[in-house]
Design an enzyme around this catalytic site. Structure first.
Site, PDB file in Angstrom:
ATOM      1  N   ASP A   1     -13.162  -4.958   3.161  1.00  0.00           N
ATOM      2  CA  ASP A   1     -13.255  -5.071   1.670  1.00  0.00           C
ATOM      3  C   ASP A   1     -13.929  -6.233   1.073  1.00  0.00           C
ATOM      4  OD1 ASP A   1     -11.702  -2.996   1.905  1.00  0.00           O
ATOM      5  OD2 ASP A   1      -9.910  -3.664   1.152  1.00  0.00           O
TER       6      ASP A   1
ATOM      7  N   TYR B   1       0.809  -1.391  -0.097  1.00  0.00           N
ATOM      8  CA  TYR B   1      -0.042  -0.003  -0.083  1.00  0.00           C
ATOM      9  C   TYR B   1       0.836   1.248   0.057  1.00  0.00           C
ATOM     10  CZ  TYR B   1      -3.573  -3.678   1.993  1.00  0.00           C
ATOM     11  OH  TYR B   1      -4.122  -4.769   2.259  1.00  0.00           O
TER      12      TYR B   1
ATOM     13  N   GLU C   1      -0.791  -7.398   9.129  1.00  0.00           N
ATOM     14  CA  GLU C   1      -1.952  -6.580   8.835  1.00  0.00           C
ATOM     15  C   GLU C   1      -3.252  -7.319   9.678  1.00  0.00           C
ATOM     16  OE1 GLU C   1      -2.641  -6.481   4.599  1.00  0.00           O
ATOM     17  OE2 GLU C   1      -4.089  -5.008   4.567  1.00  0.00           O
TER      18      GLU C   1
ATOM     19  N   TYR D   1      -8.278 -12.335   4.827  1.00  0.00           N
ATOM     20  CA  TYR D   1      -8.434 -10.775   4.781  1.00  0.00           C
ATOM     21  C   TYR D   1      -9.878 -10.621   5.716  1.00  0.00           C
ATOM     22  CZ  TYR D   1      -7.870  -6.658   1.852  1.00  0.00           C
ATOM     23  OH  TYR D   1      -7.843  -5.297   1.361  1.00  0.00           O
TER      24      TYR D   1
ATOM     25  N   TRP E   1      -3.869   6.226   2.778  1.00  0.00           N
ATOM     26  CA  TRP E   1      -5.515   5.882   2.815  1.00  0.00           C
ATOM     27  C   TRP E   1      -6.187   6.760   4.142  1.00  0.00           C
ATOM     28  CZ3 TRP E   1      -2.736   2.759  -0.072  1.00  0.00           C
ATOM     29  CH2 TRP E   1      -3.267   1.814  -0.815  1.00  0.00           C
TER      30      TRP E   1
HETATM   31  C1  9WN Z   1      -8.354  -1.014  -0.504  1.00  0.00           C
HETATM   32  C2  9WN Z   1      -5.080   0.365   3.358  1.00  0.00           C
HETATM   33  C3  9WN Z   1      -6.259  -0.176   3.166  1.00  0.00           C
HETATM   34  C4  9WN Z   1      -7.360  -0.510   4.355  1.00  0.00           C
HETATM   35  C5  9WN Z   1      -8.293  -1.445   4.255  1.00  0.00           C
HETATM   36  C6  9WN Z   1      -8.097  -2.755   3.632  1.00  0.00           C
HETATM   37  C7  9WN Z   1      -7.119  -2.473   2.406  1.00  0.00           C
HETATM   38  C8  9WN Z   1      -7.223  -1.741   0.037  1.00  0.00           C
HETATM   39  C9  9WN Z   1      -6.792  -2.927  -0.797  1.00  0.00           C
HETATM   40  O1  9WN Z   1      -5.791  -1.807   2.734  1.00  0.00           O
HETATM   41  O2  9WN Z   1      -7.587  -2.084   1.362  1.00  0.00           O
HETATM   42  O3  9WN Z   1      -8.592   0.013   0.026  1.00  0.00           O
HETATM   43  O4  9WN Z   1      -6.216  -2.602  -1.860  1.00  0.00           O
HETATM   44  O5  9WN Z   1      -7.053  -4.042  -0.455  1.00  0.00           O
HETATM   45  O6  9WN Z   1      -8.967  -3.586   3.557  1.00  0.00           O
HETATM   46  O7  9WN Z   1      -9.424  -1.391   5.104  1.00  0.00           O
HETATM   47  O8  9WN Z   1      -7.493   0.933   4.678  1.00  0.00           O
HETATM   48  O9  9WN Z   1      -4.446  -0.288   4.583  1.00  0.00           O
END
Ligand code: 9WN
Length: 436
Positions: A170, A30, A402, A358, A34
């Site tokens: 998600d 990520y 996570e 997840y 966010w």
């Molecule tokens: C899509 C960043 C984010 C969290 C979400 C988690 C995951 C993203 C993904 O990661 O989502 O937004 O690409 O899977 O589910 O809660 O904010 O950590």
């Protein structure tokens, strides 16, 4: 031990802090900012580096749209290790989107209001923090104006989400029945998440087709809320999302009182609050399950599953004390066996439960944090303590992952922390949980 964990948590957060003034949730997996992550991260920073906490929130709010909307991802910088990125989302389609940053055209749970309150509570120099809050609070208020003005078509005080990514949870099994009402095209794209994390711990390709299709539909309407409300196949009133909004309403009221001279805004917040809490309790509580549930606004029916979102209303003081007892009983019966860590993200007694995948079962530290404070609100101190100790034990055993398998005996010989490692909110919220 506690000191060592604290040190490691700080290392994780500092390493994820970027030069541009925001913090990534996890390296590789990520690479952007966010929305709800940034709030939890700021709470962690507030415990040892107030300037970073402020910077985090400032840079999120800097990407706010002209209509008060705050996007779920802000693409502060380029990075092609994540899909779907800015070229897929095309936030510029909306006439009021930020001219400064590209972003997604969807949002995430509105945590920023109560995060400001937490930052104030944690800060030693209250005057300094209040000055920061004064400068930023109206933007958060404007975000709530956006929600009640655009996401509540029947004027119920309950806002909808139009995408599962807006929920933050998600691939929860809660959405499965909605997916079966849709038939998205087979998209051709390169998954990036599964280059960082084992595919068995992530959503499937077919699930991603649904996620992408919902974005394409919203793009077709240039992210116009009224059109989305009318036509998106996914339109849900989510108890977690609405509980966060209600908690943030309460926080904004308190902060405006401390600042003084904002009677009009307090009045508006109070009116929202009364309506929201009342309808939350009548529409989103399922007597038979003894839990709060989601409501499918598009297909006009309740979605009858128990998940960790079902218990989040405790955090926002939504149930009365009697209902809180029922809720906690449900939680302990379904999620709280001695063989399990609290709190699975989805009902372990349901056939859709999956302990490794997840949001279909694993324990998430942000949800535990919400539950910890929620349980304390109603004086379930022992269970709250268990939630806290379970969170610490999981991180201590496996690291700052996570998400984690909730089973104490999973039959696995390896660690059972999954998803991204060195995950920011696991570190940030652990710092908060360790503080006393
Ligand atoms: C899509 C960043 C984010 C969290 C979400 C988690 C995951 C993203 C993904 O990661 O989502 O937004 O690409 O899977 O589910 O809660 O904010 O950590």
């Amino acid at each position: 031990m506690k000191e060592n964990l604290r040190k490691r948590a700080i290392e994780v957060l500092d390493a994820n802090f970027q030069e541009g003034g925001f913090t990534i949730p996890s390296k590789g997996l990520y690479p952007f900012q966010w929305k709800w992550d940034s709030g939890f991260i700021a709470i962690g920073f507030a415990h040892y580096d107030v300037e970073k906490a402020k910077t985090e929130i400032h840079s999120l709010l800097d990407a706010q749209w002209e209509n008060g909307f705050i996007p779920h991802i802000v693409f502060h910088s380029d990075n092609d290790s994540y899909f779907p990125g800015p070229d897929f989302h095309q936030s510029e389609l909306h006439p009021l989107s930020s001219k400064k940053y590209r972003s997604t055209g969807m949002t995430q749970p509105p945590v920023t209001g109560f995060v400001l309150q937490e930052m104030y509570r944690i800060a030693e120099d209250k005057e300094d923090m209040l000055a920061f809050i004064k400068e930023h609070i109206d933007r958060v208020y404007d975000n709530h104006v956006y929600f009640y003005g655009n996401r509540d078509p029947y004027n119920e005080g309950l806002v909808y989400i139009y995408h599962n990514w807006e929920s933050g949870t998600d691939n929860s099994p809660v959405w499965d029945d909605i997916w079966s009402t849709m038939n998205p095209p087979e998209y051709t794209f390169e998954r990036r998440d599964t280059t960082h994390v084992d595919a068995s711990q992530r959503p499937t390709k077919r699930e991603y087709d649904h996620y992408l299709y919902l974005i394409d539909i919203a793009k077709e309407y240039n992210y116009d809320d009224a059109r989305i409300a009318e036509l998106s196949p996914f339109l849900v009133q989510d108890p977690l999302f609405n509980a966060m909004l209600i908690k943030s309403n309460e926080a904004l009221m308190e902060l405006y009182r401390i600042i003084g001279g904002n009677e009009d805004k307090i009045k508006v917040l109070n009116l929202w609050q009364i309506k929201s809490i009342e309808n939350f309790n009548t529409k989103l509580f399922d007597d038979e399950l003894g839990a709060y549930i989601h409501f499918d606004l598009r297909n006009n029916k309740p979605i009858r599953f128990v998940s960790s979102s079902s218990f989040s209303p405790l955090f926002a003081n939504i149930p009365d004390p009697e209902r809180a007892v029922i809720l906690v009983k449900t939680m302990m019966e379904r999620f709280g066996g001695d063989d399990k860590y609290l709190c699975a993200s989805f009902d372990p007694t349901n056939e859709r439960f999956n302990p490794k995948k997840y949001w279909r079962g694993p324990v998430w530290i942000n949800m535990n944090w919400v539950l910890y404070y929620g349980l304390k609100n109603y004086r379930f101190n022992e269970i709250a303590e268990r939630v806290k100790q379970d969170s610490i034990a999981l991180i201590e055993r496996d690291g700052f992952f996570e998400y984690f398998d909730c089973r104490k005996d999973s039959g696995e010989s390896q660690r059972t922390g999954y998803g991204g490692n060195n995950f920011s909110w696991s570190a940030a919220l652990l710092l908060d949980l360790l503080k006393d």
